[in-house]
Design a protein around this motif. Sequence first.
Motif, PDB file in Angstrom:
ATOM      1  N   PHE A   1       0.840  -1.197   0.000  1.00 40.55           N
ATOM      2  CA  PHE A   1       0.000   0.000   0.000  1.00 40.55           C
ATOM      3  C   PHE A   1       0.879   1.253   0.000  1.00 40.55           C
ATOM      4  N   GLU A   2       1.942   1.221   0.792  1.00 43.50           N
ATOM      5  CA  GLU A   2       2.856   2.363   0.872  1.00 43.50           C
ATOM      6  C   GLU A   2       3.502   2.645  -0.486  1.00 43.50           C
ATOM      7  N   GLU A   3       4.000   1.596  -1.136  1.00 44.08           N
ATOM      8  CA  GLU A   3       4.655   1.765  -2.426  1.00 44.08           C
ATOM      9  C   GLU A   3       3.699   2.346  -3.466  1.00 44.08           C
ATOM     10  N   ARG A   4       2.482   1.854  -3.467  1.00 43.56           N
ATOM     11  CA  ARG A   4       1.532   2.287  -4.491  1.00 43.56           C
ATOM     12  C   ARG A   4       1.169   3.754  -4.339  1.00 43.56           C
ATOM     13  N   PHE A   5       1.078   4.241  -3.095  1.00 42.09           N
ATOM     14  CA  PHE A   5       0.592   5.602  -2.878  1.00 42.09           C
ATOM     15  C   PHE A   5       1.683   6.537  -2.346  1.00 42.09           C
ATOM     16  N   ASP A   6       2.938   6.104  -2.449  1.00 39.66           N
ATOM     17  CA  ASP A   6       4.083   6.954  -2.126  1.00 39.66           C
ATOM     18  C   ASP A   6       4.042   7.491  -0.700  1.00 39.66           C
ATOM     19  N   ILE A   7       3.709   6.635   0.226  1.00 38.83           N
ATOM     20  CA  ILE A   7       3.826   6.922   1.657  1.00 38.83           C
ATOM     21  C   ILE A   7       4.687   5.816   2.245  1.00 38.83           C
ATOM     22  N   HIS A   8       5.417   6.122   3.325  1.00 35.24           N
ATOM     23  CA  HIS A   8       6.365   5.120   3.790  1.00 35.24           C
ATOM     24  C   HIS A   8       6.476   5.123   5.304  1.00 35.24           C
ATOM     25  N   ALA A   9       6.118   3.970   5.903  1.00 37.69           N
ATOM     26  CA  ALA A   9       6.363   3.789   7.330  1.00 37.69           C
ATOM     27  C   ALA A   9       7.865   3.811   7.569  1.00 37.69           C
ATOM     28  N   ILE A  10       8.283   4.404   8.681  1.00 35.18           N
ATOM     29  CA  ILE A  10       9.725   4.417   8.971  1.00 35.18           C
ATOM     30  C   ILE A  10      10.160   3.148   9.695  1.00 35.18           C
ATOM     31  N   GLY A  11       9.191   2.382  10.229  1.00 36.53           N
ATOM     32  CA  GLY A  11       9.555   1.160  10.914  1.00 36.53           C
ATOM     33  C   GLY A  11       8.343   0.417  11.430  1.00 36.53           C
ATOM     34  N   ALA A  12       8.597  -0.738  12.052  1.00 40.83           N
ATOM     35  CA  ALA A  12       7.533  -1.579  12.607  1.00 40.83           C
ATOM     36  C   ALA A  12       7.936  -2.057  13.995  1.00 40.83           C
ATOM     37  N   ILE A  13       6.966  -2.090  14.897  1.00 35.93           N
ATOM     38  CA  ILE A  13       7.247  -2.526  16.262  1.00 35.93           C
ATOM     39  C   ILE A  13       7.562  -4.016  16.294  1.00 35.93           C
TER      40      ILE A  13
ATOM     41  N   GLN B   1      12.680  -0.761  22.289  1.00 34.63           N
ATOM     42  CA  GLN B   1      13.474   0.397  22.674  1.00 34.63           C
ATOM     43  C   GLN B   1      13.996   1.146  21.449  1.00 34.63           C
ATOM     44  N   SER B   2      14.402   0.396  20.412  1.00 38.21           N
ATOM     45  CA  SER B   2      14.896   1.028  19.197  1.00 38.21           C
ATOM     46  C   SER B   2      13.804   1.838  18.511  1.00 38.21           C
ATOM     47  N   VAL B   3      12.603   1.250  18.412  1.00 37.94           N
ATOM     48  CA  VAL B   3      11.489   1.969  17.787  1.00 37.94           C
ATOM     49  C   VAL B   3      11.114   3.188  18.622  1.00 37.94           C
ATOM     50  N   GLN B   4      11.051   3.010  19.936  1.00 40.56           N
ATOM     51  CA  GLN B   4      10.700   4.114  20.828  1.00 40.56           C
ATOM     52  C   GLN B   4      11.686   5.274  20.671  1.00 40.56           C
ATOM     53  N   LYS B   5      12.968   4.983  20.596  1.00 42.43           N
ATOM     54  CA  LYS B   5      13.998   6.006  20.428  1.00 42.43           C
ATOM     55  C   LYS B   5      13.800   6.755  19.112  1.00 42.43           C
ATOM     56  N   ASN B   6      13.518   6.019  18.039  1.00 43.78           N
ATOM     57  CA  ASN B   6      13.345   6.655  16.736  1.00 43.78           C
ATOM     58  C   ASN B   6      12.043   7.439  16.637  1.00 43.78           C
ATOM     59  N   VAL B   7      11.010   7.006  17.341  1.00 42.51           N
ATOM     60  CA  VAL B   7       9.758   7.776  17.367  1.00 42.51           C
ATOM     61  C   VAL B   7      10.018   9.164  17.939  1.00 42.51           C
ATOM     62  N   ARG B   8      10.817   9.224  18.995  1.00 45.77           N
ATOM     63  CA  ARG B   8      11.142  10.518  19.611  1.00 45.77           C
ATOM     64  C   ARG B   8      12.071  11.350  18.727  1.00 45.77           C
ATOM     65  N   GLU B   9      13.137  10.730  18.237  1.00 43.93           N
ATOM     66  CA  GLU B   9      14.171  11.474  17.545  1.00 43.93           C
ATOM     67  C   GLU B   9      13.792  11.882  16.120  1.00 43.93           C
ATOM     68  N   LEU B  10      12.887  11.123  15.479  1.00 45.78           N
ATOM     69  CA  LEU B  10      12.524  11.403  14.088  1.00 45.78           C
ATOM     70  C   LEU B  10      11.182  12.127  13.965  1.00 45.78           C
ATOM     71  N   ASP B  11      10.663  12.585  15.088  1.00 45.19           N
ATOM     72  CA  ASP B  11       9.392  13.334  15.079  1.00 45.19           C
ATOM     73  C   ASP B  11       8.283  12.564  14.363  1.00 45.19           C
ATOM     74  N   VAL B  12       8.109  11.321  14.745  1.00 46.39           N
ATOM     75  CA  VAL B  12       7.049  10.492  14.162  1.00 46.39           C
ATOM     76  C   VAL B  12       5.689  11.065  14.522  1.00 46.39           C
ATOM     77  N   THR B  13       4.806  11.130  13.541  1.00 48.78           N
ATOM     78  CA  THR B  13       3.476  11.698  13.736  1.00 48.78           C
ATOM     79  C   THR B  13       2.501  10.701  14.341  1.00 48.78           C
ATOM     80  N   CYS B  14       2.587   9.453  13.896  1.00 48.91           N
ATOM     81  CA  CYS B  14       1.578   8.482  14.312  1.00 48.91           C
ATOM     82  C   CYS B  14       2.177   7.090  14.440  1.00 48.91           C
ATOM     83  N   VAL B  15       1.724   6.344  15.434  1.00 56.66           N
ATOM     84  CA  VAL B  15       2.082   4.939  15.610  1.00 56.66           C
ATOM     85  C   VAL B  15       0.781   4.139  15.587  1.00 56.66           C
TER      86      VAL B  15
END
Length: 352
Positions: free
Chosen positions: A259-271, A285-299
């Motif tokens: 779905f991401e590829e087709r509509f040019d949206i991209h999750a930065i990671g998966a829990i 812990q890795s995902v949690q750190k990146n959520v904070r540091e990369l200004d993730v909008t939604c999980v």
Amino acid sequence: MRRIFPIALSVGMGVGVVAQADVPRVVADIAPVHSLVAQVMAGVGSPDLIVRPGASPHEYALRPSEAGALDQADVVFWIGDELTPWLDRSIERLAQDATVVSLLDADGTVRLQFREGPIFDHDDHDDHDDHADDAGHDDHDDHADDAGHDGHDDHADDAGHDGHDDHADDAGHDGHDEHGHDHDGIDPHAWLDPENGKHWLDVISAELARLDPENAARYQENATKGKAHIDNAMRDISTELASTTSTRFVVLHDAYQYFEERFDIHAIGAISLSDASDPSPARVQSVQKNVRELDVTCVFSEPQFNVEIVATVIENSQANSAVLDPLGVGIETGQGFYVNLLRSLSSQIAGC
């Protein structure tokens, strides 16, 4: 088990049949596939659904009615054993005389490799399998000659009464989660690319026309209508998601890249690696750190799973949480399910 034959889209068109042919008895594995088959069979018959809504396709115990449907099937449409390994053995045992069409193996299907790690590298996000049609983003009206492949291995042992594989032997192997599901190969969630959905309508139509030439014109007409409905949905989704292409979000498990590829949206990671495994503390812990540091909008969580882990991941961040569902729990099964699933994913992503 019968093997399917090379099929052209013109099969059955203009062929006259004197005797009234029986409508094929058709089985589909999951609700998205069932919806596509139901669209093609509209006005002719209705397919049976194996994996009931809300259940995980990775592990499933057949009910007697579902086993009976397999036993009576003339044709089985399924994603393939990459998604439902237990069903492979059930088909071998119960549907020995049925034609089996693995949609993931159908020529022209866009196939993607599983992504690695809790955070994805989007510099190489367009990693298509070399079996896939490189022009997979084009319309698939020109159908490949081979509609699909059986794709089954010969199993010496029985599937067992509960319909489950023995997962213990694979536990702990590299590339497998603790339930034995392989995550080194092809990502089976290919129904979430609507171009695959359109292509599979033709695959399904061609196979049903071969089995039931008297209704071939109806099958092809229904497939054409189904593709038009998907095209309409794709235009609406592209508009809805146009402003989210740079939005950073995280998913519960890596099921959405088609779905991401087709509509040019991209999750930065998966829990989680998959919906069949719990993530390690280090991964969380890795995902949690990146959520904070990369200004993730939604999980995103999923309706079948505990949302507490999502609350942990977004702790001390500005991210919102919402629900995303690749199998459409709560959406009514049937002809409209597939398009409604695509639209639901779009609205959930745009609304977070």
